[in-house]
Design an enzyme around this catalytic site. Structure first.
Site, PDB file in Angstrom:
ATOM      1  N   CYS A  18      -0.117   3.930   2.542  1.00  0.00           N
ATOM      2  CA  CYS A  18       0.265   3.494   3.890  1.00  0.00           C
ATOM      3  C   CYS A  18       1.706   3.919   4.188  1.00  0.00           C
ATOM      4  CB  CYS A  18       0.154   1.976   4.030  1.00  0.00           C
ATOM      5  SG  CYS A  18      -1.525   1.343   3.843  1.00  0.00           S
TER       6      CYS A  18
ATOM      7  N   CYS B 206       0.827  -1.212   0.000  1.00  0.00           N
ATOM      8  CA  CYS B 206       0.000   0.000   0.000  1.00  0.00           C
ATOM      9  C   CYS B 206       0.866   1.268   0.000  1.00  0.00           C
ATOM     10  CB  CYS B 206      -0.910  -0.041   1.222  1.00  0.00           C
ATOM     11  SG  CYS B 206      -1.811   1.484   1.555  1.00  0.00           S
TER      12      CYS B 206
END
Length: 108
Positions: free
Chosen positions: A35, A32
């Site tokens: 993230c 991600c």
């Protein structure tokens, strides 16, 4: 490398729900990109507010039980727990000022 503590399905109850302090939980995954962008922001919040709040990370790929229990469908998902209950949540990468405003009552 993040300074936030890694929490697992096995340790979530003890580290988050039974904590004496509010806990910000970063639900994330290796793949991600957003993230990875928000991780240093959470590290800053952790360092600046260490006396008030703990910041931990839950890798949703390695810990599907907790992710499923809290209905994590989009990441990063940043949840704040206090006294064993979910109090606030932010989904998506957000700037530090946004997160500090969202969690202000638990940081000051």
């Amino acid at each position: 490398m993040s300074t936030a503590k890694d929490v697992t399905d096995a340790t979530f109850d003890h580290e988050v729900l039974r904590s004496d302090k509010p806990v910000i939980v970063d639900f994330w995954a290796d793949w991600c990109g957003p993230c990875r962008m928000v991780s240093p922001v959470l590290d800053q919040i952790a360092a600046e507010h260490a006396d008030r709040v703990d910041v931990v990370k839950v890798n949703i790929d390695e810990n599907p039980q907790v992710a499923a229990e809290y209905g994590i469908t989009s990441i990063p998902a940043i949840y704040l727990f206090k006294d064993g209950a979910l109090k606030s949540s932010v989904v998506g990468a957000r700037p530090k000022r946004y997160l500090e405003k969202e969690f202000a009552q638990y940081l000051h």
